[in-house]
Write a protein that holds these residues in place. Sequence first.
Motif, PDB file in Angstrom:
ATOM      1  N   GLU A 149       0.836  -1.193   0.000  1.00  0.00           N
ATOM      2  CA  GLU A 149       0.000   0.000   0.000  1.00  0.00           C
ATOM      3  C   GLU A 149       0.877   1.250   0.000  1.00  0.00           C
ATOM      4  O   GLU A 149       1.925   1.285   0.637  1.00  0.00           O
ATOM      5  CB  GLU A 149      -0.920   0.015   1.223  1.00  0.00           C
ATOM      6  N   SER A 152       3.085   2.935   3.065  1.00  0.00           N
ATOM      7  CA  SER A 152       3.250   1.931   4.130  1.00  0.00           C
ATOM      8  C   SER A 152       4.700   1.551   4.377  1.00  0.00           C
ATOM      9  O   SER A 152       4.977   0.724   5.243  1.00  0.00           O
ATOM     10  CB  SER A 152       2.442   0.677   3.790  1.00  0.00           C
ATOM     11  N   TRP A 180       3.417  10.253  15.814  1.00  0.00           N
ATOM     12  CA  TRP A 180       2.033  10.617  16.119  1.00  0.00           C
ATOM     13  C   TRP A 180       1.892  11.047  17.581  1.00  0.00           C
ATOM     14  O   TRP A 180       1.135  11.967  17.899  1.00  0.00           O
ATOM     15  CB  TRP A 180       1.105   9.449  15.803  1.00  0.00           C
ATOM     16  N   SER A 223      -5.814  11.659  12.100  1.00  0.00           N
ATOM     17  CA  SER A 223      -5.407  10.266  12.306  1.00  0.00           C
ATOM     18  C   SER A 223      -4.016  10.080  11.729  1.00  0.00           C
ATOM     19  O   SER A 223      -3.559  10.884  10.890  1.00  0.00           O
ATOM     20  CB  SER A 223      -6.386   9.315  11.608  1.00  0.00           C
ATOM     21  N   GLU A 264      -3.224   7.964   9.583  1.00  0.00           N
ATOM     22  CA  GLU A 264      -3.383   7.730   8.149  1.00  0.00           C
ATOM     23  C   GLU A 264      -3.445   9.060   7.392  1.00  0.00           C
ATOM     24  O   GLU A 264      -2.831   9.210   6.325  1.00  0.00           O
ATOM     25  CB  GLU A 264      -4.640   6.911   7.887  1.00  0.00           C
ATOM     26  N   GLU A 265      -4.174  10.030   7.937  1.00  0.00           N
ATOM     27  CA  GLU A 265      -4.238  11.343   7.304  1.00  0.00           C
ATOM     28  C   GLU A 265      -2.872  12.025   7.332  1.00  0.00           C
ATOM     29  O   GLU A 265      -2.506  12.738   6.395  1.00  0.00           O
ATOM     30  CB  GLU A 265      -5.276  12.225   8.003  1.00  0.00           C
ATOM     31  N   VAL A 296       0.035  10.614   7.075  1.00  0.00           N
ATOM     32  CA  VAL A 296       0.864  10.045   6.004  1.00  0.00           C
ATOM     33  C   VAL A 296       0.431  10.606   4.648  1.00  0.00           C
ATOM     34  O   VAL A 296       1.274  10.932   3.798  1.00  0.00           O
ATOM     35  CB  VAL A 296       0.781   8.508   6.002  1.00  0.00           C
ATOM     36  N   ILE A 297      -0.870  10.758   4.435  1.00  0.00           N
ATOM     37  CA  ILE A 297      -1.362  11.306   3.163  1.00  0.00           C
ATOM     38  C   ILE A 297      -0.839  12.721   2.953  1.00  0.00           C
ATOM     39  O   ILE A 297      -0.258  13.046   1.908  1.00  0.00           O
ATOM     40  CB  ILE A 297      -2.908  11.288   3.121  1.00  0.00           C
ATOM     41  N   THR A 306      -5.561   8.200  -0.631  1.00  0.00           N
ATOM     42  CA  THR A 306      -4.354   7.483  -0.207  1.00  0.00           C
ATOM     43  C   THR A 306      -3.162   8.429  -0.308  1.00  0.00           C
ATOM     44  O   THR A 306      -3.237   9.475  -0.968  1.00  0.00           O
ATOM     45  CB  THR A 306      -4.060   6.255  -1.100  1.00  0.00           C
ATOM     46  N   ASN A 336       5.866   7.521  -0.246  1.00  0.00           N
ATOM     47  CA  ASN A 336       6.267   7.124   1.104  1.00  0.00           C
ATOM     48  C   ASN A 336       7.045   8.278   1.740  1.00  0.00           C
ATOM     49  O   ASN A 336       8.206   8.495   1.401  1.00  0.00           O
ATOM     50  CB  ASN A 336       7.124   5.856   1.054  1.00  0.00           C
TER      51      ASN A 336
END
Length: 243
Positions: A66, A69, A102, A113, A115-116, A118-119, A193, A197
Amino acid sequence: GADRKIRAGEYEVPSGASLATVVGLLVDGKAVRHYVTLPEGWSSAQAVDILMRQPLLTGEIATTPEEGSLWPDTYEISRGDTRASVIARMSNAQADNLARLWATRSPRTVVKSPEEAVILASIVEKETAVAAERPRVAAVFSNRLRLGMRLESDPTIVYGLTQGRPLGRGIRRSELERQTAWNTYQIDGLPPTPIANPGREALAAVLNPPASDELFFVADGSGGHAFARTYDEHLANVARWRE
């Protein structure tokens, strides 16, 4: 007594070396060391390419990991390691480092989050190659998200076209206007996404953006960017860039 001291590893033995020299190498444990590097801002597809080109590694990578990741870093490898095992190390390193970063987030961050984070960090990473600019770019994008402005980031257009491969040319106007899930000229908020990276500095910038009221930036011709608070200031910077 050397039989109890030799160390496993890959050794470079000089041509014509004596038995004593070879035994000395094995006892000293100065094995040949190999490394593979995933640069910051490279996509998961490019990470697979890097590993597939490494002749010391074995095996296939069943699916591309992904996006976002993997942790950009230099990894030591041994002859015969599987490519899947290196991917697993990159993935574990990303999870560990993201959790640590984080935990240090500032109340000023706009991401809700990991995840956000990283985006947004992946977009910051792709927007500038100048390390000192990352916090400032992160602040611009954070300000835009707070105000409900679109990010309007060119690298997101490219990702929607190539899924992480280099475009190799400039963006066409038709592509600027093309609707994809990642084109932040056409969608509100963050894409679904990451687009690469991101590394430690880009993530830290997103999680701890500096106080700023800047909303725009454009290339300044020297490899960096000119930043602006107002649209009029930005248009003047664009005019200078075009000159």
